[in-house]
Design a protein around this motif. Structure first.
Motif, PDB file in Angstrom:
ATOM      1  N   ILE A 159      -3.412 -75.087 -22.432  1.00  0.00           N
ATOM      2  CA  ILE A 159      -3.987 -73.769 -22.746  1.00  0.00           C
ATOM      3  C   ILE A 159      -2.893 -72.826 -23.247  1.00  0.00           C
ATOM      4  O   ILE A 159      -3.062 -72.127 -24.246  1.00  0.00           O
ATOM      5  N   ALA A 160      -1.722 -72.873 -22.554  1.00  0.00           N
ATOM      6  CA  ALA A 160      -0.623 -71.990 -22.950  1.00  0.00           C
ATOM      7  C   ALA A 160      -0.192 -72.296 -24.389  1.00  0.00           C
ATOM      8  O   ALA A 160       0.041 -71.381 -25.191  1.00  0.00           O
ATOM      9  N   THR A 161      -0.114 -73.570 -24.714  1.00  0.00           N
ATOM     10  CA  THR A 161       0.290 -73.969 -26.071  1.00  0.00           C
ATOM     11  C   THR A 161      -0.729 -73.447 -27.089  1.00  0.00           C
ATOM     12  O   THR A 161      -0.377 -72.948 -28.164  1.00  0.00           O
ATOM     13  N   GLU A 162      -1.991 -73.559 -26.716  1.00  0.00           N
ATOM     14  CA  GLU A 162      -3.066 -73.118 -27.603  1.00  0.00           C
ATOM     15  C   GLU A 162      -2.970 -71.600 -27.844  1.00  0.00           C
ATOM     16  O   GLU A 162      -3.155 -71.126 -28.963  1.00  0.00           O
ATOM     17  N   ILE A 163      -2.660 -70.863 -26.773  1.00  0.00           N
ATOM     18  CA  ILE A 163      -2.520 -69.404 -26.924  1.00  0.00           C
ATOM     19  C   ILE A 163      -1.369 -69.102 -27.885  1.00  0.00           C
ATOM     20  O   ILE A 163      -1.507 -68.296 -28.804  1.00  0.00           O
ATOM     21  N   LYS A 164      -0.246 -69.788 -27.666  1.00  0.00           N
ATOM     22  CA  LYS A 164       0.921 -69.525 -28.521  1.00  0.00           C
ATOM     23  C   LYS A 164       0.604 -69.854 -29.981  1.00  0.00           C
ATOM     24  O   LYS A 164       0.972 -69.132 -30.900  1.00  0.00           O
ATOM     25  N   ARG A 165      -0.102 -70.955 -30.182  1.00  0.00           N
ATOM     26  CA  ARG A 165      -0.419 -71.391 -31.544  1.00  0.00           C
ATOM     27  C   ARG A 165      -1.360 -70.395 -32.238  1.00  0.00           C
ATOM     28  O   ARG A 165      -1.205 -70.055 -33.400  1.00  0.00           O
ATOM     29  N   ARG A 166      -2.335 -69.898 -31.463  1.00  0.00           N
ATOM     30  CA  ARG A 166      -3.363 -69.062 -32.095  1.00  0.00           C
ATOM     31  C   ARG A 166      -2.971 -67.591 -32.253  1.00  0.00           C
ATOM     32  O   ARG A 166      -3.562 -66.885 -33.054  1.00  0.00           O
ATOM     33  N   ARG A 167      -2.027 -67.109 -31.443  1.00  0.00           N
ATOM     34  CA  ARG A 167      -1.794 -65.654 -31.454  1.00  0.00           C
ATOM     35  C   ARG A 167      -1.049 -65.180 -32.701  1.00  0.00           C
ATOM     36  O   ARG A 167      -1.099 -64.001 -33.051  1.00  0.00           O
ATOM     37  N   GLN A 168      -0.351 -66.102 -33.371  1.00  0.00           N
ATOM     38  CA  GLN A 168       0.363 -65.801 -34.622  1.00  0.00           C
ATOM     39  C   GLN A 168       1.226 -64.546 -34.525  1.00  0.00           C
ATOM     40  O   GLN A 168       1.120 -63.629 -35.336  1.00  0.00           O
ATOM     41  N   GLY A 169       2.023 -64.517 -33.468  1.00  0.00           N
ATOM     42  CA  GLY A 169       2.989 -63.432 -33.318  1.00  0.00           C
ATOM     43  C   GLY A 169       2.426 -62.141 -32.745  1.00  0.00           C
ATOM     44  O   GLY A 169       3.157 -61.175 -32.520  1.00  0.00           O
ATOM     45  N   HIS A 170       1.122 -62.106 -32.464  1.00  0.00           N
ATOM     46  CA  HIS A 170       0.520 -60.858 -31.983  1.00  0.00           C
ATOM     47  C   HIS A 170       0.518 -60.803 -30.447  1.00  0.00           C
ATOM     48  O   HIS A 170       0.709 -61.814 -29.772  1.00  0.00           O
ATOM     49  N   ASP A 171       0.265 -59.598 -29.912  1.00  0.00           N
ATOM     50  CA  ASP A 171       0.153 -59.422 -28.458  1.00  0.00           C
ATOM     51  C   ASP A 171      -1.048 -60.191 -27.916  1.00  0.00           C
ATOM     52  O   ASP A 171      -2.003 -60.464 -28.656  1.00  0.00           O
ATOM     53  N   VAL A 172      -1.002 -60.483 -26.608  1.00  0.00           N
ATOM     54  CA  VAL A 172      -2.107 -61.187 -25.950  1.00  0.00           C
ATOM     55  C   VAL A 172      -2.538 -60.380 -24.725  1.00  0.00           C
ATOM     56  O   VAL A 172      -1.695 -59.992 -23.904  1.00  0.00           O
ATOM     57  N   TYR A 173      -3.818 -60.091 -24.623  1.00  0.00           N
ATOM     58  CA  TYR A 173      -4.353 -59.379 -23.447  1.00  0.00           C
ATOM     59  C   TYR A 173      -5.210 -60.351 -22.650  1.00  0.00           C
ATOM     60  O   TYR A 173      -6.165 -60.910 -23.195  1.00  0.00           O
ATOM     61  N   ILE A 174      -4.845 -60.529 -21.377  1.00  0.00           N
ATOM     62  CA  ILE A 174      -5.666 -61.389 -20.520  1.00  0.00           C
ATOM     63  C   ILE A 174      -6.651 -60.487 -19.808  1.00  0.00           C
ATOM     64  O   ILE A 174      -6.250 -59.604 -19.027  1.00  0.00           O
ATOM     65  N   ILE A 175      -7.918 -60.653 -20.089  1.00  0.00           N
ATOM     66  CA  ILE A 175      -8.914 -59.764 -19.485  1.00  0.00           C
ATOM     67  C   ILE A 175      -9.978 -60.591 -18.754  1.00  0.00           C
ATOM     68  O   ILE A 175     -10.091 -61.804 -18.942  1.00  0.00           O
ATOM     69  N   GLY A 176     -10.748 -59.940 -17.917  1.00  0.00           N
ATOM     70  CA  GLY A 176     -11.823 -60.622 -17.187  1.00  0.00           C
ATOM     71  C   GLY A 176     -12.153 -59.852 -15.925  1.00  0.00           C
ATOM     72  O   GLY A 176     -11.427 -58.939 -15.528  1.00  0.00           O
ATOM     73  N   ALA A 177     -13.259 -60.241 -15.298  1.00  0.00           N
ATOM     74  CA  ALA A 177     -13.723 -59.527 -14.112  1.00  0.00           C
ATOM     75  C   ALA A 177     -12.755 -59.716 -12.937  1.00  0.00           C
ATOM     76  O   ALA A 177     -11.978 -60.670 -12.919  1.00  0.00           O
ATOM     77  N   VAL A 178     -12.840 -58.813 -11.987  1.00  0.00           N
ATOM     78  CA  VAL A 178     -12.085 -58.936 -10.733  1.00  0.00           C
ATOM     79  C   VAL A 178     -12.358 -60.325 -10.152  1.00  0.00           C
ATOM     80  O   VAL A 178     -13.507 -60.751 -10.063  1.00  0.00           O
ATOM     81  N   LYS A 182      -7.457 -64.540 -13.372  1.00  0.00           N
ATOM     82  CA  LYS A 182      -6.422 -64.216 -14.359  1.00  0.00           C
ATOM     83  C   LYS A 182      -5.021 -64.438 -13.794  1.00  0.00           C
ATOM     84  O   LYS A 182      -4.167 -65.049 -14.437  1.00  0.00           O
ATOM     85  N   SER A 183      -4.802 -63.931 -12.573  1.00  0.00           N
ATOM     86  CA  SER A 183      -3.455 -64.017 -12.007  1.00  0.00           C
ATOM     87  C   SER A 183      -3.089 -65.457 -11.666  1.00  0.00           C
ATOM     88  O   SER A 183      -1.937 -65.867 -11.818  1.00  0.00           O
ATOM     89  N   ARG A 184      -4.078 -66.213 -11.206  1.00  0.00           N
ATOM     90  CA  ARG A 184      -3.855 -67.643 -10.947  1.00  0.00           C
ATOM     91  C   ARG A 184      -3.366 -68.344 -12.201  1.00  0.00           C
ATOM     92  O   ARG A 184      -2.459 -69.154 -12.169  1.00  0.00           O
ATOM     93  N   PHE A 185      -4.035 -68.042 -13.298  1.00  0.00           N
ATOM     94  CA  PHE A 185      -3.664 -68.677 -14.556  1.00  0.00           C
ATOM     95  C   PHE A 185      -2.236 -68.300 -14.926  1.00  0.00           C
ATOM     96  O   PHE A 185      -1.415 -69.145 -15.255  1.00  0.00           O
ATOM     97  N   LEU A 186      -1.929 -66.996 -14.813  1.00  0.00           N
ATOM     98  CA  LEU A 186      -0.587 -66.549 -15.208  1.00  0.00           C
ATOM     99  C   LEU A 186       0.485 -67.120 -14.312  1.00  0.00           C
ATOM    100  O   LEU A 186       1.582 -67.445 -14.773  1.00  0.00           O
ATOM    101  N   ALA A 187       0.167 -67.271 -13.023  1.00  0.00           N
ATOM    102  CA  ALA A 187       1.148 -67.830 -12.098  1.00  0.00           C
ATOM    103  C   ALA A 187       1.527 -69.242 -12.557  1.00  0.00           C
ATOM    104  O   ALA A 187       2.707 -69.594 -12.596  1.00  0.00           O
ATOM    105  N   SER A 188       0.522 -70.029 -12.963  1.00  0.00           N
ATOM    106  CA  SER A 188       0.820 -71.377 -13.464  1.00  0.00           C
ATOM    107  C   SER A 188       1.584 -71.306 -14.775  1.00  0.00           C
ATOM    108  O   SER A 188       2.528 -72.064 -15.014  1.00  0.00           O
ATOM    109  N   PHE A 189       1.159 -70.377 -15.609  1.00  0.00           N
ATOM    110  CA  PHE A 189       1.790 -70.195 -16.914  1.00  0.00           C
ATOM    111  C   PHE A 189       3.280 -69.853 -16.744  1.00  0.00           C
ATOM    112  O   PHE A 189       4.137 -70.346 -17.473  1.00  0.00           O
TER     113      PHE A 189
END
Ligand SMILES: Nc1nc2c(ncn2[C@@H]2O[C@H](COP(=O)(O)OP(=O)(O)OP(=O)(O)O)[C@@H](O)[C@H]2O)c(=O)[nH]1
Ligand SMILES: [Mg+2]
Length: 379
Positions: A159-178, A182-189
């Protein structure tokens, strides 16, 4: 001898019903009032509001969050939308969705472990993409990645690789409900993260807002932002006592429970939701997807009384302390027009699955809690 007559009151707002003056509270057509002595009645006002307000209750968006998303829009950022696969509709807040319109979106469907493993991932990805498109966001099944705390680090890396590939140098906002993960994902990332920039990873207030946001530099000019969870005030999960949340929120795989519901029968979900099958051509086979701790109970006959006893009962789970009577509930009528496998979902609790066949359901929900109907998440 004098006789005591029951005063007929509106089932929803409790106002005394009258058939004389449409401009006054409690008005209901006189013929209707006189002809249906034993039925539940609604005054015209409540009936119209409830009949035509079938849209789910929307959670509110924090204005600061909108400010942040406008920034995302202005900088053509990429959105990573984390959803809880078991219960994700509550995270759809129209106001927020409008601000991310047109941006590149990658969806992480988290908590895969809560759904039966035999359901093909492909089917879930198609469903999630469909729900995003219903919310007018351009998401195809190729944009949906499934994950769970049980996922291996290599899945996260994909997933991390996919984000890097798709963002094309732009910022990334991780959003979603409480609580979506989100934090679990970032901790692994972050486990294998090597900072490629001169900027530190930091918690800081997002510019021009009061939001505390974790900022992770991706290079010298772009960041990943771990944003605060969006509101789930329309979700039952947010209203439960701690004891009930432990009992009724799923923590491991949820197996569907099969049950039969005949026309005129009702299904109680704990002491919080009642679903009446008002009309149907035959007995319906339902599958109920709720955590094992949720009490499911069928009723027929004097359903009103049984339900009132059930909502204050200590023997079913969950209950809500502030539910005392029917005025504490919103009522929705659902005329099923679609065929095929369908769901009725209660935000933050689970859903029932049935085959669409012209049924009429009436759904009672604690005020402010949202429900939805959609094609089946699991066929
Ligand atoms: N069963 C299951 N639970 C999960 C999974 N991921 C997260 N959780 C649980 O969900 C809860 C919330 O996870 P977080 O990662 O803190 O969620 P968040 O989106 O950062 O939440 P906020 O920061 O409050 O918006 C935690 O209690 C986790 O244990 C998962 O894959 N499966
Ligand atoms: Mg978090």
């Amino acid at each position: 001898m004098s006789k005591l007559n029951v005063v007929r009151r509106c089932y929803s707002c409790g106002t005394i019903l009258q058939g004389d003056d449409p401009s006054q509270p409690g008005y209901l057509d006189k013929n209707f009032l006189e002809s249906s002595q034993n039925n539940v009645l609604f005054c015209d006002k409540c009936w119209n509001e409830q009949r035509y307000n079938i849209a789910p209750r929307k959670a509110a968006a924090d204005p600061d969050f909108i400010t942040m998303m406008k920034d995302a829009q202005a900088s053509d950022a990429m959105i990573v939308y984390v959803v809880d696969l078991f219960s994700f509709e509550s995270s759809f807040i129209d106001e927020i969705n409008e601000t991310i319109h047109g941006l590149k979106i990658l969806v992480i469907g988290n908590k895969r472990d809560l759904l039966p493993p035999k359901v093909p991932d492909e089917e879930l990805r198609v469903y999630v993409a469909h729900r995003f498109r219903v919310a007018a966001l351009n998401v195809q099944k190729e944009d949906v990645f499934l994950m769970s705390t049980l996922s291996s680090q290599s899945d996260i890396e994909e997933i991390a690789t996919e984000i890097k590939r798709r963002r094309q140098g732009h910022d990334v906002y991780i959003i979603g409900a409480v609580g979506a993960g989100k934090s679990r994902f970032l901790a692994s990332f972050l486990r294998d993260f090597q900072n490629p920039s001169n900027h530190p990873i930091q918690w800081a207030n997002y510019p021009a807002t009061k939001l505390r946001v974790m900022q992770i530099p991706l290079d010298n000019s772009s960041m990943i932002y771990d944003t605060p969870g969006t509101s789930v005030e329309n979700s039952l999960a947010s209203k439960l006592t701690n004891e009930d949340s432990l009992a009724v929120l799923p923590r491991e795989k949820v197996n569907p429970r099969g049950l039969l519901l005949a026309p005129k029968e009702s299904l109680f979900i704990g002491g919080v939701v009642r679903i009446d099958l008002l009309e149907a051509k035959k007995v319906n086979a339902l599958k109920a997807y709720f955590a094992p701790g949720v009490t499911l109970k069928k009723a027929h006959g004097n359903v009103e009384n049984i339900f009132l006893k059930t909502i204050v009962s200590k023997f079913v789970k969950p209950t809500l302390p502030n539910l005392k009577g029917l005025p504490d509930f919103d009522v929705f009528d659902l005329d099923v027009e679609e065929t095929g496998s369908r769901d009725i979902g209660i935000q933050g609790l689970g859903w029932i699955n049935f085959i669409g066949d012209g049924q009429k359901f009436r759904i009672y929900l604690p005020k402010g809690i949202s429900c939805y109907t959609s094609r089946a998440k699991i066929k």
